[in-house]
Design an enzyme around this catalytic site. Structure first.
Site, PDB file in Angstrom:
ATOM      1  N   ALA A 101       4.600  -1.097 -26.113  1.00  0.00           N
ATOM      2  CA  ALA A 101       5.659  -1.351 -24.943  1.00  0.00           C
ATOM      3  C   ALA A 101       6.123  -2.885 -24.945  1.00  0.00           C
ATOM      4  O   ALA A 101       5.351  -3.793 -25.518  1.00  0.00           O
ATOM      5  CB  ALA A 101       5.364  -0.757 -23.638  1.00  0.00           C
ATOM      6  N   ALA A 135       8.606  -5.301 -22.235  1.00  0.00           N
ATOM      7  CA  ALA A 135       9.393  -5.128 -21.225  1.00  0.00           C
ATOM      8  C   ALA A 135       9.773  -6.607 -21.035  1.00  0.00           C
ATOM      9  O   ALA A 135       9.603  -7.473 -21.870  1.00  0.00           O
ATOM     10  CB  ALA A 135       8.690  -4.912 -20.049  1.00  0.00           C
ATOM     11  N   SER A 136      10.488  -6.956 -19.873  1.00  0.00           N
ATOM     12  CA  SER A 136      11.095  -8.486 -19.860  1.00  0.00           C
ATOM     13  C   SER A 136      10.026  -9.414 -19.715  1.00  0.00           C
ATOM     14  O   SER A 136      10.046 -10.443 -19.982  1.00  0.00           O
ATOM     15  CB  SER A 136      12.015  -8.410 -18.480  1.00  0.00           C
ATOM     16  OG  SER A 136      11.195  -8.094 -17.350  1.00  0.00           O
ATOM     17  N   ALA A 158       6.398  -9.122 -20.530  1.00  0.00           N
ATOM     18  CA  ALA A 158       5.190  -8.973 -21.412  1.00  0.00           C
ATOM     19  C   ALA A 158       5.463  -7.809 -22.525  1.00  0.00           C
ATOM     20  O   ALA A 158       6.201  -6.916 -22.270  1.00  0.00           O
ATOM     21  CB  ALA A 158       3.943  -8.654 -20.609  1.00  0.00           C
ATOM     22  N   GLN A 159       4.738  -7.941 -23.692  1.00  0.00           N
ATOM     23  CA  GLN A 159       4.720  -6.874 -24.595  1.00  0.00           C
ATOM     24  C   GLN A 159       3.406  -6.521 -24.754  1.00  0.00           C
ATOM     25  O   GLN A 159       2.230  -7.424 -24.689  1.00  0.00           O
ATOM     26  CB  GLN A 159       5.120  -7.628 -25.864  1.00  0.00           C
ATOM     27  CG  GLN A 159       5.306  -6.642 -27.077  1.00  0.00           C
ATOM     28  CD  GLN A 159       6.516  -7.278 -28.104  1.00  0.00           C
ATOM     29  OE1 GLN A 159       7.433  -7.787 -27.831  1.00  0.00           O
ATOM     30  NE2 GLN A 159       5.778  -7.381 -29.282  1.00  0.00           N
ATOM     31  N   ASP A 173       4.122   0.442  -8.314  1.00  0.00           N
ATOM     32  CA  ASP A 173       4.714   0.488  -9.284  1.00  0.00           C
ATOM     33  C   ASP A 173       4.230   1.763 -10.124  1.00  0.00           C
ATOM     34  O   ASP A 173       4.333   1.594 -11.531  1.00  0.00           O
ATOM     35  CB  ASP A 173       4.935  -0.742 -10.282  1.00  0.00           C
ATOM     36  CG  ASP A 173       6.073  -0.745 -11.170  1.00  0.00           C
ATOM     37  OD1 ASP A 173       7.254  -0.179 -10.929  1.00  0.00           O
ATOM     38  OD2 ASP A 173       6.048  -1.377 -12.153  1.00  0.00           O
TER      39      ASP A 173
END
Length: 436
Positions: A116, A118-119, A121-122, A274
């Site tokens: 994945a 995201a803004s 982290a990877q 979340d």
């Protein structure tokens, strides 16, 4: 010194990029386009990390923002183009290696393709020398600098606006920016996230909960920029057919998820705020996996009890009790100044109007269709507006709680369309099914 120069260069570049995107939006307005909530969302998505997170904050905080902005920003997605593995490798070396070590000493394998991105982290899959499968959450470049720069600019702009237009002070924009900064900067500290995971695991152990699991943190391979955790294998809990491979009753899995989360509100140091489709899994062994503890909230147990009382009163059309619960929730610092009778009257008028105007409330059908659930969400926004007019203020993390309740609502439409969260015998809203 080179690091200071690099940081200064990044700050200047970030300010320049922000000015460029803002200029393009201004040009759209100059050409006659209406500067509405949708345009602002599109601009935020172009500006990236910080503004996407702010957009998500707006979408989940109806107590602070107008309804059209809350609705528009619900489409603000946090998916980004993956970074090359060479960057990931460099961060791992900087963060984890001691003198004379190589990555091969720490990992027998690291997948170069991310799971994945995201803004902030990877995520990459990896294997330790002892054969344990793990995931590596690696922070993206200059995330902290970008956020600090963006939020500094925003804070300065709002202060200037408040000086030029004194009426802006009543909007309390500066405190909102400060609140966003606290939440967003917490997401960039993976040591804090590791602590959140440990808190949740202690809660599971204390309550004797064996139906739910969280990843195990590999302490020696975790830093502020790298989080190493055991890998959980399963599927996202959005496909009922796929879930039946690993469970007999998806609705019972949903009930177990809800019971665990509700109990965490009462007995854990924080609650997972979340749990969307990507962060909730049904594992191959039938257990439920809670993952990604970057965003957590804290709510006093008495506030949660009052919240449940308010929701039950809403179902019963008991507006006097509903008003009383809104005050008991701790949403106002001057509760003695709230006219509860007037508040109850305003709630009754608003809800009666909505029910009379909207066919979804008079159809006689069970409250489970997407259209009806969306109308309930709109009603909650209206309730917030009525409360604000009476001087009622939500607890700091009430927005996170509300957002998570909406996530669960979406899960239930798929997995348990006949389940009523507030009256189903399998669901314990106040965590009474768990020992303390």
């Amino acid at each position: 010194m080179p690091n200071l120069l690099r940081k200064s260069f990044n700050v200047v570049n970030r300010v320049r990029h922000t000015a460029s995107v803002a200029g393009l939006s201004a040009l759209r307005v100059a050409k006659g386009e209406r500067p509405d909530a949708v345009m602002l969302r599109e601009t935020f998505e172009q500006l990236g990390t910080t503004y996407i997170k702010i957009g998500q904050f707006i979408a989940s905080t109806p107590s602070l923002f107008p309804r059209d902005y809350v609705i528009a920003f619900q489409g603000c997605l946090d998916q980004t183009t993956p970074l090359p593995y060479s960057y990931i490798e460099q961060v791992l070396k900087e963060e984890l290696l001691t003198e004379g070590q190589s990555l091969e000493d720490l990992f027998s394998k690291i997948d170069k393709e991310p799971l994945a991105s995201a803004s902030i982290a990877q995520v990459h899959a990896a294997t330790l020398p002892d054969g344990r499968e793990v995931v590596l959450k690696v922070q993206k470049p200059d995330v902290e600098v970008i956020m600090q720069t963006d939020l500094g600019v925003l804070h300065g702009v709002t202060k200037l606006m408040e000086k030029l237009m004194p009426q802006m002070r009543f909007a309390s924009i500066s405190p909102i920016i400060d609140e966003i900064r606290i939440r967003m900067m917490a997401e960039t500290d993976f040591i804090a996230e590791a602590s959140n995971i440990r808190d949740f695991q202690q809660f599971l152990q204390m309550t004797g909960n064996t139906k739910v699991v969280a990843p195990e943190v590999v302490e020696e391979l975790t830093t502020k920029r790298v989080l190493t955790m055991s890998r959980l294998h399963g599927i996202s809990m959005v496909d009922e057919v796929a879930m039946r491979q690993y469970c007999d009753d998806p609705a019972q899995v949903m009930a177990d998820t809800l019971n665990t989360w509700f109990a965490s509100l009462m007995f854990c140091n924080s609650f997972h705020a979340d749990l969307h489709a990507g962060n909730l899994m049904l594992l191959k062994d039938g257990r439920i996996g809670f993952i990604d503890f970057g965003i957590v909230g804290k709510l006093a147990p008495e506030s949660w009890q009052a919240c449940m009382g308010m929701m039950q009163a809403l179902q019963d059309n008991d507006y006097v009790t509903m008003a009383s619960c809104m005050v008991d929730m701790g949403m106002t610092h001057e509760r003695d100044k709230v006219d509860q009778a007037q508040l109850a009257g305003d709630l009754a008028k608003m809800i009666t109007r909505i029910m009379a105007e909207d066919k979804t409330y008079t159809s006689g059908k069970p409250f489970n269709s997407k259209e009806q659930a969306d109308e309930l969400n709109k009603m909650m926004l209206e309730i917030v507006e009525v409360g604000k007019r009476h001087g009622i203020h939500f607890p700091r993390d009430f927005a996170l709680l509300t957002k998570q309740m909406l996530y669960f609502d979406r899960f239930m439409r798929t997995l348990a369309p006949d389940m009523d969260m507030f009256s189903d015998a399998r669901v314990s809203l106040l965590g009474s099914d768990f020992k303390q």
